[in-house]
Design a protein around this motif. Structure first.
Motif, PDB file in Angstrom:
ATOM      1  N   THR A  90     -79.640 -92.688  -6.492  1.00 20.75           N
ATOM      2  CA  THR A  90     -81.036 -92.376  -6.180  1.00 20.75           C
ATOM      3  C   THR A  90     -81.953 -92.807  -7.313  1.00 20.75           C
ATOM      4  OG1 THR A  90     -80.322 -90.507  -4.835  1.00 20.75           O
ATOM      5  CG2 THR A  90     -82.611 -90.507  -5.546  1.00 20.75           C
ATOM      6  N   GLY A 124     -80.017 -96.219  -1.241  1.00 23.42           N
ATOM      7  CA  GLY A 124     -80.467 -94.952  -0.667  1.00 23.42           C
ATOM      8  C   GLY A 124     -79.410 -94.318   0.219  1.00 23.42           C
ATOM      9  N   GLY A 182     -76.591 -93.099  -2.078  1.00 27.55           N
ATOM     10  CA  GLY A 182     -76.979 -91.877  -2.781  1.00 27.55           C
ATOM     11  C   GLY A 182     -76.912 -90.657  -1.876  1.00 27.55           C
ATOM     12  N   SER A 183     -77.424 -90.797  -0.643  1.00 28.34           N
ATOM     13  CA  SER A 183     -77.392 -89.681   0.305  1.00 28.34           C
ATOM     14  C   SER A 183     -75.962 -89.318   0.687  1.00 28.34           C
ATOM     15  CB  SER A 183     -78.178 -90.042   1.569  1.00 28.34           C
ATOM     16  OG  SER A 183     -79.545 -90.212   1.280  1.00 28.34           O
TER      17      SER A 183
END
Length: 197
Positions: free
Chosen positions: A90, A133, A136-137
């Protein structure tokens, strides 16, 4: 062949406006990057709050809870590794996003908003935003699931071994990738039509 990156006329007020906005974006990006570094370090050393999905009654009130925050020192070693990796991904997304914004604004201030460098910057930023993204999630989500299992998941414990992925930088990254290819097509058209009008 004409140079499509040659400066276009930009008056002083536009140049100043773009420079001010670029400076503001740079400062904001720097603050958010430092905050992301600090958050990642805090997770690693065990002082950061980690929000987990939970079920249960709120003590002392006629209400139920849906989330609970625990310190990262309590979540277990393997989940901590995933949470640190997710926070790092992130952080990279944040840095790439603001760097791309600053580069575009600087190019606009110079009078070369469609400089050949813009396609590369947009492509890299869009790729990092989309895949970084999502990574990271996903990494943070796996860390939260493992943390819930470690602390006691439903039905015996209050935590749910689940996580949510909300549209964020990764979904906007797809838009940036599309914009990168539109910029590329526009640059080619500009080269091909230079001097025809």
């Amino acid at each position: 062949m004409a140079d499509t990156s040659a400066p276009a006329p930009v008056d002083a007020s536009q140049r100043i406006a773009f420079a001010v906005i670029a400076g503001m974006a740079g400062v904001l990006g720097l603050i958010l990057t430092i905050d992301g570094i600090w958050r990642t370090i805090s997770i690693a050393i065990g002082t950061e709050g980690i929000e987990l999905l939970a079920r249960g009654d709120l003590p002392g009130a006629d209400a139920r809870i849906s989330t609970a925050t625990v310190l990262s020192s309590e979540v277990g070693g393997s989940s901590l590794g995933f949470l640190v990796a997710g926070s790092t991904a992130t952080l990279l997304v944040t840095a790439a996003t603001y760097l791309a914004v600053v580069v575009f604004l600087v190019l606009a201030a110079r009078g070369t908003p469609f400089h050949h460098l813009l396609y590369r910057v947009a492509l890299v930023a869009g790729t990092v935003m989309t895949f970084g993204g999502l990574a990271g999630s996903a990494l943070s989500g796996v860390g939260r699931v493992q943390a819930a299992d470690h602390l006691g998941a439903v039905p015996d414990g209050p935590f749910e071994a689940a996580f949510t992925i909300a549209p964020g930088d990764w979904s906007f990254g797809v838009v940036v990738l599309v914009a990168a290819y539109v910029i590329r097509i526009g640059q080619r058209l500009q080269r091909d039509t230079e001097g025809l009008v």
